[in-house]
Design an enzyme around this catalytic site. Sequence first.
Site, mmCIF file in Angstrom:
data_model
loop_
_atom_site.group_PDB
_atom_site.id
_atom_site.type_symbol
_atom_site.label_atom_id
_atom_site.label_comp_id
_atom_site.label_asym_id
_atom_site.label_seq_id
_atom_site.Cartn_x
_atom_site.Cartn_y
_atom_site.Cartn_z
ATOM 1 N N CYS A 1 -0.778 5.802 10.091
ATOM 2 C CA CYS A 1 0.410 4.840 9.877
ATOM 3 C C CYS A 1 0.031 3.880 10.943
ATOM 4 O O CYS A 1 -0.647 3.215 12.211
ATOM 5 C CB CYS A 1 0.916 5.574 11.090
ATOM 6 S SG CYS A 1 2.463 6.749 10.474
ATOM 7 N N CYS B 1 1.745 -2.862 15.229
ATOM 8 C CA CYS B 1 1.688 -3.054 14.327
ATOM 9 C C CYS B 1 0.703 -3.690 12.995
ATOM 10 O O CYS B 1 1.446 -4.735 13.358
ATOM 11 C CB CYS B 1 3.155 -2.365 13.040
ATOM 12 S SG CYS B 1 3.198 -1.668 11.237
ATOM 13 N N GLU C 1 1.022 -0.983 -0.358
ATOM 14 C CA GLU C 1 -0.367 0.327 0.095
ATOM 15 C C GLU C 1 0.745 0.981 -0.206
ATOM 16 O O GLU C 1 1.802 1.774 0.179
ATOM 17 C CB GLU C 1 -0.900 -0.098 0.768
ATOM 18 C CG GLU C 1 -2.088 -1.451 1.077
ATOM 19 C CD GLU C 1 -2.997 -1.232 2.353
ATOM 20 O OE1 GLU C 1 -3.704 -1.983 2.479
ATOM 21 O OE2 GLU C 1 -2.543 -0.409 3.395
ATOM 22 N N CYS D 1 6.831 -6.849 6.646
ATOM 23 C CA CYS D 1 7.969 -6.444 7.262
ATOM 24 C C CYS D 1 8.296 -7.610 8.163
ATOM 25 O O CYS D 1 7.100 -8.747 8.760
ATOM 26 C CB CYS D 1 6.477 -5.578 7.844
ATOM 27 S SG CYS D 1 8.615 -4.618 8.978
ATOM 28 N N CYS E 1 3.433 8.337 1.046
ATOM 29 C CA CYS E 1 3.918 7.360 2.365
ATOM 30 C C CYS E 1 4.209 6.109 1.507
ATOM 31 O O CYS E 1 3.205 5.766 0.960
ATOM 32 C CB CYS E 1 3.090 7.354 3.458
ATOM 33 S SG CYS E 1 3.237 5.075 5.010
ATOM 34 N N CYS F 1 6.157 -6.030 15.376
ATOM 35 C CA CYS F 1 6.033 -5.269 15.508
ATOM 36 C C CYS F 1 4.940 -5.507 16.832
ATOM 37 O O CYS F 1 4.102 -5.626 15.643
ATOM 38 C CB CYS F 1 6.525 -3.242 15.794
ATOM 39 S SG CYS F 1 8.134 -3.308 15.565
HETATM 40 N N1 SAH Z 1 9.800 0.120 9.851
HETATM 41 C C1 SAH Z 1 9.923 0.801 9.963
HETATM 42 C C2 SAH Z 1 7.987 2.308 8.678
HETATM 43 C C3 SAH Z 1 7.355 2.022 9.241
HETATM 44 S S1 SAH Z 1 6.189 2.062 10.387
HETATM 45 C C4 SAH Z 1 9.354 2.082 11.519
HETATM 46 O O1 SAH Z 1 9.338 1.372 12.342
HETATM 47 O O2 SAH Z 1 10.456 2.743 11.703
HETATM 48 C C5 SAH Z 1 6.105 3.967 10.014
HETATM 49 C C6 SAH Z 1 5.573 4.160 11.770
HETATM 50 O O3 SAH Z 1 4.708 3.856 11.735
HETATM 51 C C7 SAH Z 1 6.491 3.981 12.790
HETATM 52 O O4 SAH Z 1 7.271 4.656 13.627
HETATM 53 C C8 SAH Z 1 5.720 2.968 13.201
HETATM 54 O O5 SAH Z 1 6.405 2.664 15.090
HETATM 55 C C9 SAH Z 1 4.619 3.420 13.330
HETATM 56 N N2 SAH Z 1 3.198 2.563 13.751
HETATM 57 C C10 SAH Z 1 3.284 1.391 13.838
HETATM 58 N N3 SAH Z 1 1.800 1.056 14.141
HETATM 59 C C11 SAH Z 1 1.138 2.323 14.640
HETATM 60 C C12 SAH Z 1 -0.525 2.027 15.343
HETATM 61 N N4 SAH Z 1 -0.422 1.298 15.407
HETATM 62 N N5 SAH Z 1 0.000 3.774 15.380
HETATM 63 C C13 SAH Z 1 0.508 4.500 14.950
HETATM 64 N N6 SAH Z 1 1.736 4.423 15.027
HETATM 65 C C14 SAH Z 1 2.272 3.572 14.249
#
Ligand code: SAH
Length: 427
Positions: free
Chosen positions: A410, A177, A150, A170, A163, A174
């Site tokens: 995000c 996420c 996406e 991935c 974005c 985490c």
């Molecule tokens: N892998 C990279 C980039 C992708 S995620 C990273 O982790 O930085 C982009 C951003 O969105 C990251 O800061 C991530 O921690 C955040 N993110 C992921 N899941 C989220 C959620 N459920 N709510 C808010 N931010 C989130």
Amino acid sequence: MTETSPARPANTGVRQTGPRTAPAASAPQVRPKTEGWTQKKDAEGRPLLQFASPKRGKPPVHLADLTPAERVEKVTELGLPGFRAKQLSTHYFTHYTSDPAQMTDLPAAQREELVGGMLPPLLTEVRRLETDRGDTIKFLWRLHDGALVESVLMRYPGRITLCVSSQAGCGMNCPFCATGQAGLTRNMSTAEIIEQIVRANRLIAEGGLGGKKADDHSMERVSNIVFMGMGEPLANYKRVMDAVRIMVAPQPDGLGMSARGITVSTVGLVPAIRKLADENIPVTFALSLHAPDDHLRDELIPVNSRWKVDEALDAAREYYEKTGRRVSIEYALIKDMNDHGWRADLLAEKLNARGRGWVHVNPIPLNPTPESVWTASTREVTTEFVRRLNDAGIPTTLRDTRGKEIDGACGQLVATTEDEAAAAAMA
Ligand code: SAH
């Protein structure tokens, strides 16, 4: 240094802060626990980390995978004069087209072959979701092998941000996420990363992005890129950096964008952060920290088992020293999990211990993933968290959760089984 001077630890002279716990009469502490899905674990029972991309058929080689010299070479291999490479690059990087019918400066008899060989289709649009005003658009793309990714296009006053995804899925796992839940499908190619921007620019040129002011007649295109879509960009280092080089190369060799408008965001792969700092491309660097203490971050960001909070912050500080670019710290505020006042104080302390003026913090209210019972922090707690950081001299700005209603915010990017069915129907 003289014999009597106090011993200073290496690098930034930062004290290792011992484990800090919440004050006695404290707010509740919710621990990261997945809800509605099971986190994959490795043989030792730790959250699985996937760094290597599973072997899959490679996407077709595209103009945007090649250097200008290689483009000339490939065009020559196709039996055509080398200068055609420049013409094709102009069509692609300046006019955002891969359509042979529009390339009237190329001999009609050779157009199809040239375009077929140099600009093969990479992204098939499966779905497009827009907000009411049309100023935020989420695209779901199917790659040549059926993998889904996406991108999210957003109009802000004075800038247009895309974005982008860097991997299908991935491997960083985490628990908060959405993208991480299914693991890593594969790395995206350089051209697959670039094509997301070209497609967005094409849509903008056709007037497809809403929210434009009536008196604005400027030629518009994507001005800012954030690697905050699917994937961990630094786990796909070479292709991501090749893509960045193409983004900043002047047209028609590349997209002619400013490096400062490009943000590379990472969970904190420390050796790769160091490499990035040595590239001499002044991109904006963002570290997804989300907790200032290892106790919590070990669970929230599983890669913290490899590189701890202090190591990640040291690498971020080094990035600033080498590039002069102020670093961003990303911090998703999760109710009763990482939003305690003492954590704001500890974060400020760790950042200030590494100097002043080198960093700012971007808290963002958590976007809960489907089925998750985790929730965003309350407004009061969020305000208090931001206030404490600002009071400690750390510039802090709350990020918006643009695109939430279309699951474009995000951490919400996930290709669902429903999307897979739609993609299969179109294949
Ligand atoms: N892998 C990279 C980039 C992708 S995620 C990273 O982790 O930085 C982009 C951003 O969105 C990251 O800061 C991530 O921690 C955040 N993110 C992921 N899941 C989220 C959620 N459920 N709510 C808010 N931010 C989130």
